[in-house]
Design a protein around this motif. Structure first.
Motif, PDB file in Angstrom:
ATOM      1  N   THR A  91       0.805  -1.226   0.000  1.00 56.05           N
ATOM      2  CA  THR A  91       0.000   0.000   0.000  1.00 56.05           C
ATOM      3  C   THR A  91       0.838   1.276   0.000  1.00 56.05           C
ATOM      4  O   THR A  91       0.285   2.367   0.141  1.00 56.05           O
ATOM      5  CB  THR A  91      -0.921   0.025   1.249  1.00 56.05           C
ATOM      6  OG1 THR A  91      -0.114   0.040   2.424  1.00 56.05           O
ATOM      7  CG2 THR A  91      -1.860  -1.156   1.259  1.00 56.05           C
ATOM      8  N   ASN A  93       2.190   3.244  -2.082  1.00 47.61           N
ATOM      9  CA  ASN A  93       1.874   4.344  -3.003  1.00 47.61           C
ATOM     10  C   ASN A  93       0.378   4.512  -3.240  1.00 47.61           C
ATOM     11  O   ASN A  93      -0.028   5.180  -4.186  1.00 47.61           O
ATOM     12  CB  ASN A  93       2.593   4.114  -4.340  1.00 47.61           C
ATOM     13  CG  ASN A  93       4.093   4.057  -4.162  1.00 47.61           C
ATOM     14  OD1 ASN A  93       4.668   4.874  -3.442  1.00 47.61           O
ATOM     15  ND2 ASN A  93       4.734   3.076  -4.779  1.00 47.61           N
ATOM     16  N   ASP A  94      -0.436   3.931  -2.373  1.00 48.27           N
ATOM     17  CA  ASP A  94      -1.891   3.967  -2.571  1.00 48.27           C
ATOM     18  C   ASP A  94      -2.529   5.165  -1.875  1.00 48.27           C
ATOM     19  O   ASP A  94      -1.976   5.729  -0.932  1.00 48.27           O
ATOM     20  CB  ASP A  94      -2.534   2.691  -2.024  1.00 48.27           C
ATOM     21  CG  ASP A  94      -2.249   1.478  -2.887  1.00 48.27           C
ATOM     22  OD1 ASP A  94      -1.828   1.648  -4.048  1.00 48.27           O
ATOM     23  OD2 ASP A  94      -2.447   0.349  -2.394  1.00 48.27           O
ATOM     24  N   ASN A  95      -3.727   5.500  -2.322  1.00 47.32           N
ATOM     25  CA  ASN A  95      -4.510   6.526  -1.645  1.00 47.32           C
ATOM     26  C   ASN A  95      -5.156   5.905  -0.399  1.00 47.32           C
ATOM     27  O   ASN A  95      -5.191   4.682  -0.259  1.00 47.32           O
ATOM     28  CB  ASN A  95      -5.550   7.146  -2.597  1.00 47.32           C
ATOM     29  CG  ASN A  95      -6.606   6.145  -3.041  1.00 47.32           C
ATOM     30  OD1 ASN A  95      -7.149   5.394  -2.229  1.00 47.32           O
ATOM     31  ND2 ASN A  95      -6.907   6.131  -4.322  1.00 47.32           N
ATOM     32  N   PRO A  96      -5.657   6.742   0.506  1.00 49.99           N
ATOM     33  CA  PRO A  96      -6.207   6.214   1.769  1.00 49.99           C
ATOM     34  C   PRO A  96      -7.306   5.159   1.593  1.00 49.99           C
ATOM     35  O   PRO A  96      -7.347   4.177   2.333  1.00 49.99           O
ATOM     36  CB  PRO A  96      -6.749   7.457   2.471  1.00 49.99           C
ATOM     37  CG  PRO A  96      -5.886   8.569   1.957  1.00 49.99           C
ATOM     38  CD  PRO A  96      -5.608   8.204   0.516  1.00 49.99           C
ATOM     39  N   PHE A  97      -8.194   5.353   0.608  1.00 53.07           N
ATOM     40  CA  PHE A  97      -9.267   4.368   0.397  1.00 53.07           C
ATOM     41  C   PHE A  97      -8.697   3.004   0.027  1.00 53.07           C
ATOM     42  O   PHE A  97      -9.114   1.978   0.571  1.00 53.07           O
ATOM     43  CB  PHE A  97     -10.239   4.848  -0.691  1.00 53.07           C
ATOM     44  CG  PHE A  97     -11.295   3.831  -1.001  1.00 53.07           C
ATOM     45  CD1 PHE A  97     -12.389   3.664  -0.151  1.00 53.07           C
ATOM     46  CD2 PHE A  97     -11.191   3.024  -2.133  1.00 53.07           C
ATOM     47  CE1 PHE A  97     -13.358   2.705  -0.436  1.00 53.07           C
ATOM     48  CE2 PHE A  97     -12.160   2.069  -2.411  1.00 53.07           C
ATOM     49  CZ  PHE A  97     -13.253   1.915  -1.565  1.00 53.07           C
ATOM     50  N   LYS A  98      -7.734   2.979  -0.883  1.00 53.32           N
ATOM     51  CA  LYS A  98      -7.114   1.717  -1.292  1.00 53.32           C
ATOM     52  C   LYS A  98      -6.358   1.065  -0.135  1.00 53.32           C
ATOM     53  O   LYS A  98      -6.352  -0.152   0.004  1.00 53.32           O
ATOM     54  CB  LYS A  98      -6.159   1.925  -2.471  1.00 53.32           C
ATOM     55  CG  LYS A  98      -6.819   1.950  -3.807  1.00 53.32           C
ATOM     56  CD  LYS A  98      -5.747   1.984  -4.892  1.00 53.32           C
ATOM     57  CE  LYS A  98      -6.354   1.893  -6.255  1.00 53.32           C
ATOM     58  NZ  LYS A  98      -5.337   1.957  -7.314  1.00 53.32           N
ATOM     59  N   ILE A  99      -5.717   1.880   0.687  1.00 50.68           N
ATOM     60  CA  ILE A  99      -4.985   1.353   1.839  1.00 50.68           C
ATOM     61  C   ILE A  99      -5.953   0.638   2.772  1.00 50.68           C
ATOM     62  O   ILE A  99      -5.723  -0.505   3.178  1.00 50.68           O
ATOM     63  CB  ILE A  99      -4.222   2.472   2.587  1.00 50.68           C
ATOM     64  CG1 ILE A  99      -3.075   2.998   1.716  1.00 50.68           C
ATOM     65  CG2 ILE A  99      -3.706   1.976   3.931  1.00 50.68           C
ATOM     66  CD1 ILE A  99      -2.411   4.249   2.258  1.00 50.68           C
ATOM     67  N   GLU A 151       2.926   6.193   8.190  1.00 49.55           N
ATOM     68  CA  GLU A 151       2.718   7.244   7.188  1.00 49.55           C
ATOM     69  C   GLU A 151       3.009   8.619   7.777  1.00 49.55           C
ATOM     70  O   GLU A 151       3.646   9.459   7.142  1.00 49.55           O
ATOM     71  CB  GLU A 151       1.286   7.183   6.649  1.00 49.55           C
ATOM     72  CG  GLU A 151       1.074   8.006   5.406  1.00 49.55           C
ATOM     73  CD  GLU A 151       1.922   7.550   4.231  1.00 49.55           C
ATOM     74  OE1 GLU A 151       2.355   8.428   3.454  1.00 49.55           O
ATOM     75  OE2 GLU A 151       2.157   6.336   4.067  1.00 49.55           O
TER      76      GLU A 151
END
Length: 162
Positions: A91, A93-99, A151
């Protein structure tokens, strides 16, 4: 007696699998981030587990190093920290939703192993009103909080370098 041998063998296999996977996971992330994820996750797991075990909410009848630890040191210090490190890498490089999505999906899958173990082995026993959803929520919240702290540390470090 046969059940106890199978459960100990299960613990040994899990140990070999996670120790064997650790070098591959460590190789994919900076050593600072890797150690931070592993140690922070292990530390928080130990605190939560100690609290639950001392209050006799969770019990581990069959475990490694039973004379020294009442908790499941294998899960607290190897399994969940390794999964958390893998999730951090997955995760990064993912955005918060994807995380959140990836963590909840993965940790919920890991929880299914705990649920199976609670129902079919003497590796873990839930007591005093502890239900399956308590474990599911606890695992997800701990992993999400660990990911959030890492993070925040990385954001602070980046600002200090600029």
């Amino acid at each position: 007696m046969k059940s106890k041998k199978l459960e100990r063998r299960f613990l040994k296999y899990i140990t070999v699998i996670f120790l064997g996977s650790l070098p591959f996971v460590l190789k994919k992330t900076s050593i600072k981030d890797s150690l931070l994820v592993l140690f922070m996750n292990g530390y928080t797991n130990a605190i939560v587990d100690r609290f639950l075990v001392n209050r006799q909410i969770i019990q581990y009848p069959i475990r490694f190093i039973p004379k020294e630890f009442k908790s499941n040191v294998l899960f607290d210090f190897l399994c969940l920290p390794t999964v958390s490190l893998w999730l951090y890498h997955l995760t990064k490089n993912d955005n918060p939703f994807k995380i959140v999505y990836k963590i909840v999906l993965t940790i919920s899958s890991l929880f299914l192993v705990e649920l199976w173990a609670e129902k079919n082995t003497k590796l873990i026993k839930w007591k005093k009103g502890w239900k399956w959803y308590h474990s599911l929520i606890s695992l997800n919240v701990r992993t999400l909080l660990s990911r959030l702290v890492i993070e925040i540390i990385n954001i602070i470090e980046k600002k200090q370098k600029d």
